[in-house]
Enzyme design. Sequence first.
Site, short mmCIF file in Angstrom:
data_model
loop_
_atom_site.label_atom_id
_atom_site.label_comp_id
_atom_site.label_asym_id
_atom_site.label_seq_id
_atom_site.Cartn_x
_atom_site.Cartn_y
_atom_site.Cartn_z
N HIS A 135 44.93 4.61 -36.68
CA HIS A 135 44.48 3.15 -36.10
C HIS A 135 43.35 2.59 -36.87
CE1 HIS A 135 41.43 4.51 -33.12
NE2 HIS A 135 40.82 3.35 -33.59
N ASP A 165 47.31 10.07 -33.86
CA ASP A 165 46.36 9.16 -34.49
C ASP A 165 45.41 9.61 -35.35
OD1 ASP A 165 44.99 6.64 -34.48
OD2 ASP A 165 43.50 7.11 -32.92
N SER A 258 35.48 5.19 -34.26
CA SER A 258 36.85 5.97 -34.36
C SER A 258 37.10 6.62 -35.73
CB SER A 258 38.04 4.81 -34.34
OG SER A 258 37.88 4.25 -33.09
#
Length: 422
Positions: A135, A165, A258
């Site tokens: 993402h 992910d 992230s």
Amino acid sequence: MRTRRALERVDVWLLVLALAGIVFGSLLTFGPRMVALFPGNPGNGGSFPPDSSLAGLPESPSRTSQSVDEDSWRIQDETNTIEVFEKASQGVVMVSTSVRTGSGLSGSGSREESKKGNGSGFFIDSQGHVVTNYHVIEDASSIVVHTFDGSSYEASVVGSDRLTDLAVLKVTVPADHIHPLSLADYSLVKVGQKAIVIGSPLATGSRLGLDRSPTITTGVISAKDRSLPVESLSKPGVNDFIIENLVQTDAAVNPGNSGGPLLNSRGEVVGVITAIIDSARGIGFAVPCSVVKEVVPAILQHGSMKRAYMGISYVGLDDLSKSMGADYINLGIGVSQGALVTEVEVEGPAQKAGLRGSDREVTVNGQTFRVGGDVIVSVNGIKIRGTDLTEEILKYSPGQKIRVEVRRGGKSVSLNIVLGWR
């Protein structure tokens, strides 16, 4: 009588002198300690005397003494955290992205508009491959990797896997700028052990200088084997699939972390930071290193992770029946265990095998449910309990045939499904 009174007077004076001595001695003993609370006192420069009752506590090393070991006063845990950061941060990178959002008009004509963002990542090998989140780089028109010394390099996408992910980038970087991080043995990871997060939170658009260097936060491994639903790209509000076996930590995680590493006290990667819960504090999630070890080599070889799938959407009845209580019977499903198939992908493996999705809707207490589809109760004899269907299917390879037992209209039906891949 005179003698006795005289003695009494002497005793009184001796008592007075003794008390005076105690008071004077107290002033000599305690006076400097009280004054020491005020920095810059000319009597002792604001420091405690050698006989201070605090002498047993660790003191900061003198900045003027070259003979004092600067690390001797730190506790072991602090020293460990510093060592992990100083070494691992050299392998952590900031990932800056630009995503084209369309074209706009300016005084000089049309112009391309883009949205900028940032995440984190880390070197996985000496060839310049960087692991980050899917993402983070999703739909990016350009990707730039910033190394520990502030250098910037254009990156290309080797491949990605949305279901975990994860993504892998490639950058051409001088060898001395590449410091690969090692992956931990996930079987040795214990709940309660130390957890360290290094990354680049809130670096884009911040006025706090957070883009200048990586940030470290610490905590513990809060839990293992957590599940997180992922929203469908084409159907907002609908969960497309579930990421299984996530690591939970209470180390502070913010947007921009992230793709960065979750480390243990040896500086090994326990997981890749992937998500937080907006409505809670201290609940962050990471893709475990065991999954990284499986997915990244596949991406490096094929550009993607080929995995088995059935081609269905479903609802776990175990959780649904518990949450609805006595109202659950009004759905008319007939069973309270298994996976209710709500939608079947056109020309997908499940549809080809004859699996049926929901054909009607039922409203209970103002909430609408899709019902009428097959309920999968077992796969190759393994009983299915709600949302564990995805995890069970991932144990198989694309092209394998599985036997699925379903409940349909109060009857048991067996179907053979040849699994596809995505």
